[in-house]
Design a protein around this motif. Sequence first.
Motif, PDB file in Angstrom:
ATOM      1  N   VAL A  10       0.839  -1.198   0.000  1.00  0.00           N
ATOM      2  CA  VAL A  10       0.000   0.000   0.000  1.00  0.00           C
ATOM      3  C   VAL A  10       0.875   1.249   0.000  1.00  0.00           C
ATOM      4  CG1 VAL A  10      -1.693   1.330   1.315  1.00  0.00           C
ATOM      5  CG2 VAL A  10      -1.932  -1.141   1.151  1.00  0.00           C
ATOM      6  N   MET A  11       1.894   1.263   0.841  1.00  0.00           N
ATOM      7  CA  MET A  11       2.683   2.473   1.056  1.00  0.00           C
ATOM      8  C   MET A  11       3.783   2.679   0.007  1.00  0.00           C
ATOM      9  SD  MET A  11       1.321   3.637   3.864  1.00  0.00           S
ATOM     10  CE  MET A  11       2.431   4.609   4.838  1.00  0.00           C
ATOM     11  N   GLY A  12       4.283   1.594  -0.587  1.00  0.00           N
ATOM     12  CA  GLY A  12       5.450   1.756  -1.444  1.00  0.00           C
ATOM     13  C   GLY A  12       5.322   1.263  -2.863  1.00  0.00           C
ATOM     14  N   ASN A  13       4.238   0.631  -3.219  1.00  0.00           N
ATOM     15  CA  ASN A  13       4.074   0.090  -4.562  1.00  0.00           C
ATOM     16  C   ASN A  13       3.608   1.199  -5.505  1.00  0.00           C
ATOM     17  OD1 ASN A  13       2.677  -1.093  -6.875  1.00  0.00           O
ATOM     18  ND2 ASN A  13       2.944  -3.053  -5.840  1.00  0.00           N
ATOM     19  N   GLU A  14       4.441   1.526  -6.474  1.00  0.00           N
ATOM     20  CA  GLU A  14       4.130   2.630  -7.393  1.00  0.00           C
ATOM     21  C   GLU A  14       2.844   2.387  -8.174  1.00  0.00           C
ATOM     22  OE1 GLU A  14       5.615   5.617  -7.495  1.00  0.00           O
ATOM     23  OE2 GLU A  14       6.862   4.893  -5.854  1.00  0.00           O
ATOM     24  N   LYS A  15       2.605   1.149  -8.560  1.00  0.00           N
ATOM     25  CA  LYS A  15       1.402   0.840  -9.327  1.00  0.00           C
ATOM     26  C   LYS A  15       0.141   1.078  -8.476  1.00  0.00           C
ATOM     27  CE  LYS A  15       0.166  -2.485 -12.821  1.00  0.00           C
ATOM     28  NZ  LYS A  15       0.410  -3.769 -13.423  1.00  0.00           N
ATOM     29  N   ILE A  16       0.199   0.676  -7.205  1.00  0.00           N
ATOM     30  CA  ILE A  16      -0.929   0.893  -6.298  1.00  0.00           C
ATOM     31  C   ILE A  16      -1.105   2.383  -6.041  1.00  0.00           C
ATOM     32  CG2 ILE A  16      -1.823   0.485  -3.961  1.00  0.00           C
ATOM     33  CD1 ILE A  16      -1.894  -1.982  -5.858  1.00  0.00           C
ATOM     34  N   LEU A  17       0.002   3.089  -5.819  1.00  0.00           N
ATOM     35  CA  LEU A  17      -0.072   4.535  -5.602  1.00  0.00           C
ATOM     36  C   LEU A  17      -0.658   5.247  -6.822  1.00  0.00           C
ATOM     37  CD1 LEU A  17       3.242   5.273  -3.708  1.00  0.00           C
ATOM     38  CD2 LEU A  17       0.926   5.568  -2.840  1.00  0.00           C
ATOM     39  N   GLU A  18      -0.283   4.811  -8.017  1.00  0.00           N
ATOM     40  CA  GLU A  18      -0.837   5.416  -9.235  1.00  0.00           C
ATOM     41  C   GLU A  18      -2.341   5.164  -9.332  1.00  0.00           C
ATOM     42  OE1 GLU A  18       1.426   4.281 -12.696  1.00  0.00           O
ATOM     43  OE2 GLU A  18       3.287   5.004 -11.776  1.00  0.00           O
ATOM     44  N   GLU A  19      -2.779   3.955  -8.950  1.00  0.00           N
ATOM     45  CA  GLU A  19      -4.210   3.646  -8.986  1.00  0.00           C
ATOM     46  C   GLU A  19      -4.970   4.495  -7.969  1.00  0.00           C
ATOM     47  OE1 GLU A  19      -7.793   1.946 -10.170  1.00  0.00           O
ATOM     48  OE2 GLU A  19      -5.839   2.023 -11.149  1.00  0.00           O
ATOM     49  N   LEU A  20      -4.434   4.589  -6.740  1.00  0.00           N
ATOM     50  CA  LEU A  20      -5.063   5.433  -5.730  1.00  0.00           C
ATOM     51  C   LEU A  20      -5.077   6.890  -6.186  1.00  0.00           C
ATOM     52  CD1 LEU A  20      -3.446   3.893  -2.510  1.00  0.00           C
ATOM     53  CD2 LEU A  20      -5.871   3.767  -3.149  1.00  0.00           C
TER      54      LEU A  20
END
Length: 189
Positions: A10-20
């Motif tokens: 959640v905190m460090g995955n760029e793909k997840i951060l881009e989706e959020l």
Amino acid sequence: MDLSSLLNSVMGNEKILEELSRKVQASPDEVRKAASLGVPTLVEALDRNAREPQSRESLAKALEDHKNDDVEDLEGFLNRVDANEGNRMLDHILGEKKVKVEDNIASNSGLGIGQVSGLMSMLAPILMGMLGNKKKEENVSSGNISDLTGSLGGLLGGGGIMDIAKNMLDKDKDGSFIDDLMGGLFGKK
């Protein structure tokens, strides 16, 4: 996947951060900053809820309801998150502090209050799913929910960010937010 890996996702995955970021219409850096405040605050509030007899059973039931959430596939999970359910979770987790917490995160992250609310309504179901999965995996009883929630705080590290989370929740600045949470815990509005 263990809780530490999921939190790092959640905190460090760029793909997840881009989706959020896409979902709340903000930059990944703003979302990372807001999430780095929001996740520990939710963890701290959940831990406090787990330590209070009045809310422990409600939290245990909520975790039981989310024990089969597929949070290991975070991208897929984010596409299925119900924002209304996430907001209801936030109401229970944060109680009357919800608006104050969101305002504090907004003022410290560069996001607007609506963006923070949207982000938090996605983070809460992720955390509840993670904890529900872990409760099921380790067969944690209702009476031991605080062991489970306390372990999350340990994964995030003591001091620093967790102190900021505690300060966000301590409404009257008396060094304890137990008294502040009593007004807005599970089942109390």
